[in-house]
Design a protein around this motif. Structure first.
Motif, PDB file in Angstrom:
ATOM      1  N   LEU A   1      62.714  -7.221 -49.933  1.00 23.40           N
ATOM      2  CA  LEU A   1      63.097  -5.839 -50.208  1.00 23.40           C
ATOM      3  C   LEU A   1      64.252  -5.408 -49.307  1.00 23.40           C
ATOM      4  CD1 LEU A   1      62.023  -3.632 -52.136  1.00 23.40           C
ATOM      5  CD2 LEU A   1      60.760  -2.686 -50.198  1.00 23.40           C
ATOM      6  N   ARG A   2      65.285  -4.844 -49.930  1.00 22.72           N
ATOM      7  CA  ARG A   2      66.456  -4.393 -49.177  1.00 22.72           C
ATOM      8  C   ARG A   2      66.658  -2.884 -49.254  1.00 22.72           C
ATOM      9  NH1 ARG A   2      69.243  -8.574 -47.320  1.00 22.72           N
ATOM     10  NH2 ARG A   2      71.075  -7.302 -46.841  1.00 22.72           N
ATOM     11  N   GLU A   3      66.188  -2.266 -50.325  1.00 22.70           N
ATOM     12  CA  GLU A   3      66.345  -0.820 -50.467  1.00 22.70           C
ATOM     13  C   GLU A   3      65.017  -0.199 -50.868  1.00 22.70           C
ATOM     14  OE1 GLU A   3      69.617   0.219 -53.030  1.00 22.70           O
ATOM     15  OE2 GLU A   3      70.774  -1.547 -52.390  1.00 22.70           O
ATOM     16  N   LEU A   4      64.553   0.759 -50.078  1.00 24.39           N
ATOM     17  CA  LEU A   4      63.283   1.443 -50.349  1.00 24.39           C
ATOM     18  C   LEU A   4      63.522   2.944 -50.354  1.00 24.39           C
ATOM     19  CD1 LEU A   4      60.196   1.498 -50.723  1.00 24.39           C
ATOM     20  CD2 LEU A   4      59.981   1.367 -48.224  1.00 24.39           C
TER      21      LEU A   4
ATOM     22  N   ASN B   1      56.518  -6.425 -42.792  1.00 24.83           N
ATOM     23  CA  ASN B   1      57.077  -7.619 -43.437  1.00 24.83           C
ATOM     24  C   ASN B   1      58.390  -7.373 -44.171  1.00 24.83           C
ATOM     25  OD1 ASN B   1      54.798  -8.881 -42.518  1.00 24.83           O
ATOM     26  ND2 ASN B   1      53.800  -9.042 -44.516  1.00 24.83           N
ATOM     27  N   ASN B   2      58.869  -6.165 -44.123  1.00 19.09           N
ATOM     28  CA  ASN B   2      60.075  -5.813 -44.889  1.00 19.09           C
ATOM     29  C   ASN B   2      61.314  -5.836 -43.986  1.00 19.09           C
ATOM     30  OD1 ASN B   2      57.729  -3.500 -45.932  1.00 19.09           O
ATOM     31  ND2 ASN B   2      58.377  -5.156 -47.299  1.00 19.09           N
ATOM     32  N   LYS B   3      61.513  -6.958 -43.329  1.00 13.60           N
ATOM     33  CA  LYS B   3      62.545  -7.073 -42.298  1.00 13.60           C
ATOM     34  C   LYS B   3      63.968  -7.112 -42.837  1.00 13.60           C
ATOM     35  CE  LYS B   3      59.320  -9.480 -39.229  1.00 13.60           C
ATOM     36  NZ  LYS B   3      59.012 -10.735 -38.487  1.00 13.60           N
ATOM     37  N   LYS B   4      64.115  -7.270 -44.142  1.00 17.12           N
ATOM     38  CA  LYS B   4      65.452  -7.327 -44.735  1.00 17.12           C
ATOM     39  C   LYS B   4      65.964  -5.954 -45.197  1.00 17.12           C
ATOM     40  CE  LYS B   4      65.159 -12.142 -46.304  1.00 17.12           C
ATOM     41  NZ  LYS B   4      65.314 -13.062 -47.464  1.00 17.12           N
TER      42      LYS B   4
ATOM     43  N   LYS C   1      57.277  11.814 -36.677  1.00 15.06           N
ATOM     44  CA  LYS C   1      57.756  10.878 -35.663  1.00 15.06           C
ATOM     45  C   LYS C   1      58.403   9.660 -36.311  1.00 15.06           C
ATOM     46  CE  LYS C   1      56.018   8.158 -31.707  1.00 15.06           C
ATOM     47  NZ  LYS C   1      57.034   8.677 -30.745  1.00 15.06           N
ATOM     48  N   ILE C   2      59.555   9.254 -35.762  1.00 16.71           N
ATOM     49  CA  ILE C   2      60.186   8.010 -36.201  1.00 16.71           C
ATOM     50  C   ILE C   2      59.548   6.875 -35.408  1.00 16.71           C
ATOM     51  CG2 ILE C   2      62.338   6.717 -36.402  1.00 16.71           C
ATOM     52  CD1 ILE C   2      63.819   9.398 -36.407  1.00 16.71           C
ATOM     53  N   GLU C   3      58.843   6.003 -36.114  1.00 13.27           N
ATOM     54  CA  GLU C   3      58.102   4.939 -35.434  1.00 13.27           C
ATOM     55  C   GLU C   3      57.937   3.732 -36.349  1.00 13.27           C
ATOM     56  OE1 GLU C   3      54.095   6.256 -34.589  1.00 13.27           O
ATOM     57  OE2 GLU C   3      54.030   7.464 -36.433  1.00 13.27           O
ATOM     58  N   ASN C   4      57.575   2.625 -35.747  1.00 14.73           N
ATOM     59  CA  ASN C   4      57.232   1.396 -36.485  1.00 14.73           C
ATOM     60  C   ASN C   4      58.374   0.823 -37.316  1.00 14.73           C
ATOM     61  OD1 ASN C   4      54.532   1.613 -35.513  1.00 14.73           O
ATOM     62  ND2 ASN C   4      54.062   3.076 -37.165  1.00 14.73           N
ATOM     63  N   ILE C   5      59.616   1.051 -36.876  1.00 12.77           N
ATOM     64  CA  ILE C   5      60.757   0.465 -37.603  1.00 12.77           C
ATOM     65  C   ILE C   5      61.733  -0.244 -36.657  1.00 12.77           C
ATOM     66  CG2 ILE C   5      60.630   2.090 -39.546  1.00 12.77           C
ATOM     67  CD1 ILE C   5      62.987   3.587 -38.283  1.00 12.77           C
ATOM     68  N   SER C   6      61.363  -0.461 -35.419  1.00 11.45           N
ATOM     69  CA  SER C   6      62.279  -1.109 -34.469  1.00 11.45           C
ATOM     70  C   SER C   6      62.608  -2.540 -34.885  1.00 11.45           C
ATOM     71  CB  SER C   6      61.681  -1.090 -33.063  1.00 11.45           C
ATOM     72  OG  SER C   6      60.454  -1.803 -33.029  1.00 11.45           O
ATOM     73  N   HIS C   7      61.774  -3.134 -35.737  1.00  6.16           N
ATOM     74  CA  HIS C   7      62.012  -4.500 -36.206  1.00  6.16           C
ATOM     75  C   HIS C   7      62.975  -4.574 -37.389  1.00  6.16           C
ATOM     76  CE1 HIS C   7      58.943  -2.797 -38.791  1.00  6.16           C
ATOM     77  NE2 HIS C   7      59.139  -3.765 -39.673  1.00  6.16           N
ATOM     78  N   LEU C   8      63.383  -3.429 -37.909  1.00  5.33           N
ATOM     79  CA  LEU C   8      64.294  -3.414 -39.065  1.00  5.33           C
ATOM     80  C   LEU C   8      65.739  -3.512 -38.571  1.00  5.33           C
ATOM     81  CD1 LEU C   8      62.600  -0.658 -41.277  1.00  5.33           C
ATOM     82  CD2 LEU C   8      62.221  -3.142 -41.274  1.00  5.33           C
ATOM     83  N   THR C   9      66.095  -4.688 -38.105  1.00 10.19           N
ATOM     84  CA  THR C   9      67.389  -4.883 -37.458  1.00 10.19           C
ATOM     85  C   THR C   9      68.572  -4.911 -38.429  1.00 10.19           C
ATOM     86  OG1 THR C   9      67.061  -7.288 -37.556  1.00 10.19           O
ATOM     87  CG2 THR C   9      66.325  -6.153 -35.558  1.00 10.19           C
TER      88      THR C   9
ATOM     89  N   LEU D   1      65.740   3.040 -33.610  1.00 13.46           N
ATOM     90  CA  LEU D   1      66.850   2.573 -34.430  1.00 13.46           C
ATOM     91  C   LEU D   1      67.875   1.757 -33.637  1.00 13.46           C
ATOM     92  CD1 LEU D   1      67.351   5.938 -36.368  1.00 13.46           C
ATOM     93  CD2 LEU D   1      66.476   3.823 -37.367  1.00 13.46           C
ATOM     94  N   LYS D   2      67.664   1.589 -32.362  1.00 17.53           N
ATOM     95  CA  LYS D   2      68.688   0.962 -31.522  1.00 17.53           C
ATOM     96  C   LYS D   2      68.872  -0.521 -31.809  1.00 17.53           C
ATOM     97  CE  LYS D   2      68.873   4.243 -27.742  1.00 17.53           C
ATOM     98  NZ  LYS D   2      68.755   4.466 -26.277  1.00 17.53           N
TER      99      LYS D   2
END
Length: 345
Positions: free
Chosen positions: A239-242, A257-260, A273-281, A302-303
């Motif tokens: 998945l690339r766009e949600l 699991n949506n790392k792409k 709260k913005i959370e649980n997305i630090s792995h979305l590089t 988001l960094k």
């Protein structure tokens, strides 16, 4: 007519982003997968017009791309001469029934957008068909597509369809547009492993479910529904766009699991709260406007997204800060657009 405020215009912009815009866009409809169909647009054909006689329309037997848009055609007939036709556009007419197409077995694309069709029928001979557009009609169910095994793109936007059904034979389908219907449950997609884009915006769906078989899905739009939890996406590893704007989501979760993902749209929800997305590089666009974000430290999530270019955070408590734009620029130096405004250097 009352004019729309800037905020309302921007909200409309956000709401359109995850809709399939190939249907309804004459210039780019065969190239774009994410364009500008507005599910709330009125039908442009006047239904009070009187149908014309097909005998008054000149048809070229040598033509491969047949365009009969807005010709006031009331009945499909007399098209047998179009033996070489590969694409047939009958959009914005007065057609009530799909019929008399059996001889056009070479058709690759059939466009019936904006008519008065109530039933999908009489398509069994069109076995070469790769694109079918019956958006903006009066369909109540998906049916009659059993022989269209080569179909790659199906547009059924803005009808009265209440159930996702009768699609199991469409093994090579890549794009399915069912936005602006009456669907309540995501179901019956188990055999559609080739599907790449699924558009379900503006329905009545309450839960993200039954998506496990869609391993090749790259675009999922479920805007303007009744979703309250992000879940059921664990198998969508490509998945690339949600697009999840205008729902009732309260927590950002379930994206492990949506790392792409390159685009994440959770605008107009109830997120605090913005959370649980630090792995979305690989994230490039992040839409979080019209939520309840009030802590600047949330931007740390988001960094790791080194390619992030666009961030929407307007109409959150954060925007009240006089240094709103400056603080976003300092926290996320790769960003080139904040809300609807590009950054000037």
């Amino acid at each position: 007519m009352a004019s729309l405020s800037v905020g309302e215009l921007q909200e409309m912009e956000v709401d359109r982003r995850g809709e399939s815009e190939e249907s309804g866009d004459d210039e780019t409809r065969r190239r774009s997968i994410n364009g500008d169909v507005d599910p709330n647009q009125p039908n442009t054909t006047s239904k009070e017009e009187s149908p014309v006689d097909m005998d008054t329309i000149t048809l070229d037997p040598e033509e491969e791309d047949v365009d009969l848009v807005h010709c006031r055609i009331g009945k499909i007939e007399g098209l047998e001469v179009l033996q070489k036709a590969k694409t047939l556009s009958l959009r914005q007419n007065l057609i009530k029934k799909i019929e008399n197409l059996d001889s056009l077995s070479s058709l690759r694309e059939l466009d019936l957008y904006d008519n008065q069709i109530r039933k999908l029928e009489n398509l069994h001979n069109l076995t070469q068909l790769e694109l079918l557009d019956v958006s903006f009609n009066l369909l109540r169910k998906v049916e009659g597509l059993e022989q269209l095994t080569r179909l790659k793109k199906a547009f059924l936007l803005h009808n009265k369809i209440s159930q996702i059904a009768n699609l199991e034979h469409l093994a090579v389908l890549e794009m399915l547009e069912l936005g602006s219907n009456r669907i309540r449950v995501i179901e019956n997609l188990d055999t559609m492993s080739s599907l790449q884009s699924l558009f379900l915006g503006t329905n009545k769906i309450t839960k993200l479910q039954n998506l496990d078989a869609l391993h090749n899905l790259t675009v999922l739009s479920i805007q303007s529904n009744r979703i309250t939890k992000i879940e059921g996406l664990q198998n969508l590893v490509n998945l690339r766009e949600l697009y999840l704007s205008h729902n009732g989501v309260e927590v950002i979760e379930g994206l492990e699991n949506n790392k792409k993902l390159t685009t994440l749209d959770i605008a107009a929800n109830r997120v605090k709260k913005i959370e649980n997305i630090s792995h979305l590089t690989e994230l490039q666009e992040f839409w979080m406007n019209d939520n309840q974000i009030d802590n600047w430290s949330d931007l740390d999530e988001l960094k790791n997204a080194k390619s992030l270019e666009t961030v929407y955070l307007e109409r959150n408590p954060l925007q009240k800060d006089p240094q709103y734009r400056r603080k976003i620029m300092l926290a996320l130096p790769t960003v080139r657009q904040i809300d609807a405004t590009f950054i000037r250097f």
